[in-house]
Structure formats: C-alpha cells, structure tokens
Design a protein around this motif. Structure first.
Motif, PDB file in Angstrom:
ATOM      1  N   LEU A 183       0.837  -1.206   0.000  1.00 33.70           N
ATOM      2  CA  LEU A 183       0.000   0.000   0.000  1.00 33.70           C
ATOM      3  C   LEU A 183       0.867   1.249   0.000  1.00 33.70           C
ATOM      4  O   LEU A 183       0.616   2.192  -0.770  1.00 33.70           O
ATOM      5  CB  LEU A 183      -0.925  -0.008   1.219  1.00 33.70           C
ATOM      6  CG  LEU A 183      -1.822   1.231   1.382  1.00 33.70           C
ATOM      7  CD1 LEU A 183      -2.737   1.413   0.176  1.00 33.70           C
ATOM      8  CD2 LEU A 183      -2.635   1.139   2.667  1.00 33.70           C
ATOM      9  N   ARG A 184       1.901   1.274   0.847  1.00 39.53           N
ATOM     10  CA  ARG A 184       2.778   2.437   0.880  1.00 39.53           C
ATOM     11  C   ARG A 184       3.514   2.610  -0.452  1.00 39.53           C
ATOM     12  O   ARG A 184       3.703   3.730  -0.931  1.00 39.53           O
ATOM     13  CB  ARG A 184       3.788   2.313   2.029  1.00 39.53           C
ATOM     14  CG  ARG A 184       3.130   2.374   3.398  1.00 39.53           C
ATOM     15  CD  ARG A 184       4.151   2.423   4.528  1.00 39.53           C
ATOM     16  NE  ARG A 184       4.841   3.691   4.521  1.00 39.53           N
ATOM     17  CZ  ARG A 184       6.130   3.849   4.289  1.00 39.53           C
ATOM     18  NH1 ARG A 184       6.892   2.810   4.032  1.00 39.53           N
ATOM     19  NH2 ARG A 184       6.678   5.038   4.327  1.00 39.53           N
ATOM     20  N   GLY A 185       3.912   1.487  -1.048  1.00 39.86           N
ATOM     21  CA  GLY A 185       4.565   1.567  -2.354  1.00 39.86           C
ATOM     22  C   GLY A 185       3.627   2.124  -3.411  1.00 39.86           C
ATOM     23  O   GLY A 185       4.027   2.954  -4.243  1.00 39.86           O
ATOM     24  N   ARG A 218       1.619   9.419  -5.576  1.00 46.13           N
ATOM     25  CA  ARG A 218       1.819  10.761  -5.014  1.00 46.13           C
ATOM     26  C   ARG A 218       2.591  11.671  -5.967  1.00 46.13           C
ATOM     27  O   ARG A 218       2.640  12.889  -5.762  1.00 46.13           O
ATOM     28  CB  ARG A 218       2.543  10.670  -3.672  1.00 46.13           C
ATOM     29  CG  ARG A 218       4.023  10.362  -3.806  1.00 46.13           C
ATOM     30  CD  ARG A 218       4.667   9.937  -2.520  1.00 46.13           C
ATOM     31  NE  ARG A 218       4.709  10.998  -1.528  1.00 46.13           N
ATOM     32  CZ  ARG A 218       5.604  11.041  -0.543  1.00 46.13           C
ATOM     33  NH1 ARG A 218       6.520  10.086  -0.451  1.00 46.13           N
ATOM     34  NH2 ARG A 218       5.597  12.014   0.328  1.00 46.13           N
ATOM     35  N   LYS A 219       3.204  11.107  -7.006  1.00 44.80           N
ATOM     36  CA  LYS A 219       3.941  11.922  -7.972  1.00 44.80           C
ATOM     37  C   LYS A 219       3.019  12.902  -8.682  1.00 44.80           C
ATOM     38  O   LYS A 219       3.458  13.954  -9.141  1.00 44.80           O
ATOM     39  CB  LYS A 219       4.644  11.030  -9.003  1.00 44.80           C
ATOM     40  CG  LYS A 219       5.681  10.090  -8.413  1.00 44.80           C
ATOM     41  CD  LYS A 219       6.802  10.848  -7.729  1.00 44.80           C
ATOM     42  CE  LYS A 219       7.809   9.916  -7.086  1.00 44.80           C
ATOM     43  NZ  LYS A 219       8.850  10.664  -6.341  1.00 44.80           N
ATOM     44  N   VAL A 220       1.721  12.534  -8.787  1.00 41.33           N
ATOM     45  CA  VAL A 220       0.776  13.431  -9.458  1.00 41.33           C
ATOM     46  C   VAL A 220      -0.385  13.836  -8.563  1.00 41.33           C
ATOM     47  O   VAL A 220      -1.222  14.659  -8.951  1.00 41.33           O
ATOM     48  CB  VAL A 220       0.223  12.779 -10.746  1.00 41.33           C
ATOM     49  CG1 VAL A 220       1.308  12.648 -11.792  1.00 41.33           C
ATOM     50  CG2 VAL A 220      -0.417  11.424 -10.456  1.00 41.33           C
ATOM     51  N   ILE A 221      -0.470  13.253  -7.368  1.00 35.41           N
ATOM     52  CA  ILE A 221      -1.570  13.570  -6.447  1.00 35.41           C
ATOM     53  C   ILE A 221      -0.994  14.221  -5.198  1.00 35.41           C
ATOM     54  O   ILE A 221      -0.257  13.594  -4.438  1.00 35.41           O
ATOM     55  CB  ILE A 221      -2.351  12.301  -6.051  1.00 35.41           C
ATOM     56  CG1 ILE A 221      -3.000  11.675  -7.286  1.00 35.41           C
ATOM     57  CG2 ILE A 221      -3.407  12.627  -5.014  1.00 35.41           C
ATOM     58  CD1 ILE A 221      -3.654  10.347  -7.013  1.00 35.41           C
ATOM     59  N   ASP A 222      -1.321  15.471  -4.999  1.00 35.47           N
ATOM     60  CA  ASP A 222      -0.867  16.201  -3.815  1.00 35.47           C
ATOM     61  C   ASP A 222      -2.045  16.300  -2.854  1.00 35.47           C
ATOM     62  O   ASP A 222      -2.910  17.165  -2.996  1.00 35.47           O
ATOM     63  CB  ASP A 222      -0.371  17.592  -4.220  1.00 35.47           C
ATOM     64  CG  ASP A 222       0.167  18.381  -3.033  1.00 35.47           C
ATOM     65  OD1 ASP A 222       0.416  17.756  -1.983  1.00 35.47           O
ATOM     66  OD2 ASP A 222       0.312  19.604  -3.148  1.00 35.47           O
ATOM     67  N   LYS A 270      11.940  -3.666  -4.055  1.00 28.33           N
ATOM     68  CA  LYS A 270      10.593  -4.024  -3.608  1.00 28.33           C
ATOM     69  C   LYS A 270       9.551  -3.132  -4.270  1.00 28.33           C
ATOM     70  O   LYS A 270       8.497  -3.611  -4.722  1.00 28.33           O
ATOM     71  CB  LYS A 270      10.483  -3.902  -2.085  1.00 28.33           C
ATOM     72  CG  LYS A 270      11.103  -5.050  -1.321  1.00 28.33           C
ATOM     73  CD  LYS A 270      10.917  -4.865   0.172  1.00 28.33           C
ATOM     74  CE  LYS A 270      11.548  -6.008   0.943  1.00 28.33           C
ATOM     75  NZ  LYS A 270      11.405  -5.831   2.413  1.00 28.33           N
ATOM     76  N   ASN A 271       9.818  -1.837  -4.341  1.00 32.42           N
ATOM     77  CA  ASN A 271       8.864  -0.925  -4.963  1.00 32.42           C
ATOM     78  C   ASN A 271       8.684  -1.237  -6.446  1.00 32.42           C
ATOM     79  O   ASN A 271       7.568  -1.152  -6.974  1.00 32.42           O
ATOM     80  CB  ASN A 271       9.306   0.523  -4.763  1.00 32.42           C
ATOM     81  CG  ASN A 271       9.112   0.989  -3.339  1.00 32.42           C
ATOM     82  OD1 ASN A 271       8.222   0.514  -2.631  1.00 32.42           O
ATOM     83  ND2 ASN A 271       9.946   1.918  -2.886  1.00 32.42           N
ATOM     84  N   LEU A 272       9.782  -1.603  -7.113  1.00 34.45           N
ATOM     85  CA  LEU A 272       9.674  -1.993  -8.521  1.00 34.45           C
ATOM     86  C   LEU A 272       8.879  -3.294  -8.649  1.00 34.45           C
ATOM     87  O   LEU A 272       8.048  -3.437  -9.558  1.00 34.45           O
ATOM     88  CB  LEU A 272      11.073  -2.168  -9.118  1.00 34.45           C
ATOM     89  CG  LEU A 272      11.121  -2.646 -10.570  1.00 34.45           C
ATOM     90  CD1 LEU A 272      10.391  -1.678 -11.499  1.00 34.45           C
ATOM     91  CD2 LEU A 272      12.567  -2.829 -11.017  1.00 34.45           C
ATOM     92  N   ARG A 273       9.125  -4.224  -7.748  1.00 33.88           N
ATOM     93  CA  ARG A 273       8.387  -5.489  -7.786  1.00 33.88           C
ATOM     94  C   ARG A 273       6.895  -5.255  -7.578  1.00 33.88           C
ATOM     95  O   ARG A 273       6.061  -5.810  -8.310  1.00 33.88           O
ATOM     96  CB  ARG A 273       8.929  -6.424  -6.706  1.00 33.88           C
ATOM     97  CG  ARG A 273       8.166  -7.729  -6.601  1.00 33.88           C
ATOM     98  CD  ARG A 273       8.719  -8.590  -5.482  1.00 33.88           C
ATOM     99  NE  ARG A 273       7.909  -9.771  -5.266  1.00 33.88           N
ATOM    100  CZ  ARG A 273       8.187 -10.702  -4.359  1.00 33.88           C
ATOM    101  NH1 ARG A 273       9.262 -10.583  -3.585  1.00 33.88           N
ATOM    102  NH2 ARG A 273       7.408 -11.743  -4.211  1.00 33.88           N
TER     103      ARG A 273
END
Length: 534
Positions: free
Chosen positions: A285-287, A293-297, A440-443
C-alpha cells in the motif's frame, strides 16, 4: 479468486463525491465490529443513536447446509435457512461480491423456503443457475448452526438509512460452540461514504474493532476444525480500456483487501505467515501511494501512508522473531543443535520475546485506530478523493490510458534501482538496504501494473529477475537484522546463549559471502532483462 474492476463514472455530485445509488438487489453492504458486553452496552447508549432505543431482541436460528465435498464453500458461497419466530423460513445464499474496491460488500440472494428444506431451485437468475450447476445431484445436509439474539434499529446518517444490529449468541458445529458478540451496520439505502463515516464515528465513540470473518466462515472452521486462511495478494486483472481513475482504485483496493484478508488469521494463531502477509500488504500500500503521489498532492493520502507505516512498524518485532527462528532452525541449528552450546537457552529467550511481540501485534491490530485506518482507506476509495487533488495540468490524467502512466512509473522505478545498485557488489549494508527497498517498490509496481500489458509471460520473467536479486540481497539484510535482534535480547555476556548467538551470526555472515558470488551475474541479468512495458 482474481479481482475484477468495476468501472465508475467521473460525474460527481455537488459535494464533489460520486453518488452511489441505493444498493441493487443481490448486494449486501455492511460493516461488522467485534464486541463484548461492555461494547454492546456502549453502542446501545451512544449519543450517535440520537436518543433512539434499540429494539427488543429477536432470536434468529440459521442452519447452514453443504454438500459432502463442501462444494459451496470451495466456490466461495454459503447457503443457510433462517428461522425467525413463526415467520416462514428464508433460504439465503451469500458470495464474494467481486467488486474490487469494497471489502464490506457481498452478494446476497434470499427467498422464502416453506418447510425449511433448502432447495436451490427456489432461487432466481444467475445465482440459481450457479448453485444448481455447482451441486448437480449432490445432496445438502446441515453442517453447523448459528443461534443469535438480535436487537436492531434504523439510523439516518447523511442521506442514508443504516440498520444497526447488536448480536449475541453462538455458533454450533463439529461438536463444539463459539460465542458471538458483534455490532453490524448494514446499508439499507443511500451511499457507501455515509455508512463508512457512521462506522468510523461509532468506532471512535465506543472503541470498536472491525471484524472481517463472517459467521459462516467461523462456522465452517468450527465444523471442520480449520483455522482462518492466510492469503497472499490476489492478482489484479483488468477488463477493457483502463484509465488512471480505474487504475488507482484497483491498486489501492487490492492492497487493503490483502490486509484485511489476514486479520482473522493473526487473531486465531501465531502462524508466522499471517504477520508476514499483513506487513507485506502495508508495504504494498505504501509503495502504491508512493507511486501515485507523484501526481496527487493530497494530505489525506500522506496520512494513510503514515498510518500504514505505523502499523507495519508495530508488527515488525513479531516478524523479526519469526525470521530469526527460521534462520536459526533452518540454518546451523537444523541438524547440529545438540552439538552447539546454548541453543536451547537462546531459543527460549527468542520465544519469550516472540510471545511478547505477538501480544503487542494483536493489541495494535485490535486497537480502534487500526480499524479507523481501514475505514479511512475505504472512504478514500468510495469518494474517489484523488479526483479533486490533481493539479490543473494533470486533470486529463483521470481519463488517460493507464498503460502510459504505468509505463512511465515502471521506467522511473527501474532507473532508481539501477542508480542505487551501480556499485554492486562492493556496497555497505546500509546502501544495500536502500537498494532492496527500491527493488521491492519496482516489484510491487510490476505486480500492480503487469496486467495492463497483456504480456503475462514477459511479466513473470521480469519479476523472476527482480526476485532473484532480492533473494541474494536478503542474505545481507538477514545478517544485519539478526545482529541487531541479538543485541536487543540483552543476553548476559559469556553465557551459553551468547555463544550460540555468536555461532549463528557468524554463519549468517558467511552466507553473505556465498550470496555475493552470484550477485554480480544476477545484477547483470536484471539490467539486461526485457522490459514488458516498452
């Protein structure tokens, strides 16, 4: 079972929230809380009921039927006949809803059942065909029963009508019984955000904790002598053209569903995989939120990420105990424990710490704050909160092809991995840890977005390269965390237990040398792996 995607219109009401019409026939939407006598009394007296009193108790006796091979349960269905006083018995069938972003919804069909003998032919439509085909000529017989005294009232909240029920009773099956005490909130008409808002208010007011295991699931476990299932994340499948709005809903829903699917297992046992899957779900979920979040502020999104981190951290000590035990019992102590001084004393100290850590993990999971976290995530999904948080230049993203955003995100995450790993294998442990996080984030992103590209074989191959690299890097992580774990045990120096711990730490450090012999080749394989999104 794979998750499907429910398409939602982008039109919003005046409040900025997409309206949800009254739930169609065949759909049950309800929030359940665990309770005891004190909690039931607190709910009955809550000011949120606005002075309305809970009705008189009615006894509901439900008998659940199954085929000899448990065909219904294996297909994710349950069939019951319910008696309430002198009324004609009702036959009900419930099943998983299949709606991606609602953990509180189930399919439901109910018909009159004169005589109380279950007959699937009495059902209507698609569910009739499904049950009849599933059972064929196989007979149904009673498998367990629930006896519930229910007190209920209707509550108006926002634009919705909610039935609040206080249930007390028991589940009887397999020669045993289980007590039941629950608070149920069922949406009778209106919209899901209203139901979630009322549930959150009640949880705060009365300190309630969510329940995700249905009475039928508990009955099956009781009758068969089973424990609640431990579940990995379900694959995400996409149907038709998928835009960014669909994508974010599907991914976040997948993560929170993974989290709640393992709640009952932790409550029921010390199975290490339950804690592991709960932590994995929160990391996923955090990943996911980190990608979006790159486009949602949006402050609400950051609060969800922060809560996910808090809960995962609270579960961490229990997981550390399990990993240490696995490394010890699956490593140098597997066959030679009797030859190594102090193994029994070391494992006894670990087990004591493990029991304390599991007790704390259950306390955190049962705390109303964790239930509020789940309700907040579901509300975030139901309101499609991200729609109002896009910058003007990104508004078109909502209806854009999800594959474009997914491909850009995978490119960015892969570049981060390559940047952090450029000095492999000559990297200190802290830099290796950062590389593992990036991997892990890429996975996770690959698992989230892979289904968009219709290249299942290529996705699996890419994931295999990532997983192989993670495995070798994990050897270093195990050695570092084991050293910190032993230090936290505060074993008296120069004792047999400290000797055994030193032996294990040396064995794990040796394992890092062996892992590094493969690391350079695996890094090269990863860098040259075909990109399924290109």
């Amino acid at each position: 079972m794979k998750i499907g995607i429910e398409r939602r219109p982008l039109a919003a009401s005046e409040s900025g929230v997409a309206e949800t019409a009254a739930r169609p026939l065949g759909r049950e939407v309800e929030v359940k809380f665990r309770a005891d006598d004190g909690a039931l009394a607190a709910v009955a007296a809550s000011a949120l009921l606005k002075g309305a009193s809970v009705g008189k108790a009615q006894e509901l006796v439900s008998t659940y039927f199954e085929s000899p091979a448990f065909d219904l349960q294996r297909a994710g269905l349950s069939l019951r006949v319910r008696r309430k006083g002198r009324a004609i018995p009702l036959m009900g069938v419930k099943w998983e809803s299949g709606v991606a972003d609602e953990v509180f919804a189930r399919g439901e069909a109910e018909v009159r059942c004169p005589g109380g003998i279950p007959d699937p032919a009495l059902l209507e439509g698609a569910i009739r065909e499904r049950v009849v085909k599933l059972l064929e000529t196989r007979p149904l017989s009673p498998i367990f029963e629930t006896r519930i005294k229910r007190r209920a009232l209707l509550v108006m909240h926002g634009h919705s009508t909610i039935e609040l029920s206080l249930d007390e009773g028991s589940i009887i099956g397999g020669g045993a019984s289980l007590p039941v005490a629950e608070v149920e909130l069922e949406l009778k008409s209106g919209n899901l955000p209203d139901l979630l808002d009322f549930a959150a208010s009640l949880a705060r007011d009365c300190g309630l904790s969510l329940a995700f295991e249905a009475k039928s699931a508990r009955g099956y476990n009781l009758a068969k002598g089973d424990m609640p299932q431990i579940r990995k994340a379900k694959p995400i499948t996409f149907q038709g053209a998928i835009n960014f709005d669909d994508l974010i809903a599907a991914v976040i829903a997948n993560c929170i569903s993974h989290f709640v699917d393992n709640w009952a297992a932790l409550r029921a046992s010390d199975a290490p995989e339950a804690i592991h899957q709960l932590r994995v779900s929160l990391r996923r979920l955090r990943g996911a939120l980190g990608v979006f979040r790159k486009v949602i502020d949006l402050p609400e999104l950051e609060e969800i990420r922060s809560e996910a981190r808090r809960i995962a951290s609270a579960l961490g000590p229990a997981r550390e105990c399990d990993v240490f035990r696995v490394n010890a019992l699956g490593g140098p102590f597997r066959d030679e424990a009797h030859m190594i001084t102090g193994v029994a004393q070391l494992l006894a100290a670990v087990e004591a710490r493990r029991q304390e850590s599991y007790a704390e993990a259950r306390r955190v999971m049962d705390d109303s704050m964790t239930s509020l976290f789940v309700l907040d995530v579901q509300s975030f999904l139901a309101r499609r909160a991200w729609r109002t948080a896009l910058t003007p230049e990104n508004l078109g993203l909502l209806t854009s092809d999800a594959k474009v955003y997914a491909g850009d995100s995978l490119d960015r995450l892969r570049r981060r991995v390559i940047k952090r790993g450029k000095h492999l294998p000559d990297m200190p442990d802290d830099e290796r840890h950062e590389l593992r996080i990036a991997l892990k984030n890429l996975r996770y992103a690959t698992e989230f977005f892979g289904g968009l590209f219709s290249k299942a074989k290529e996705v699996r191959a890419f994931l295999k390269h990532v997983e192989d690299l993670q495995e070798d890097l994990g050897a270093h992580n195990d050695a570092v965390t084991a050293q910190a774990f032993v230090a936290a045990l505060t074993l008296p120096p120069q004792t047999e237990a400290s000797f055994a711990s030193g032996y294990l730490l040396g064995w794990l450090r040796h394992g890092t040398v062996f892992a590094d012999t493969h690391l350079k080749m695996k890094w090269k394989d990863f860098r040259h792996a075909p990109l399924f999104w290109s």
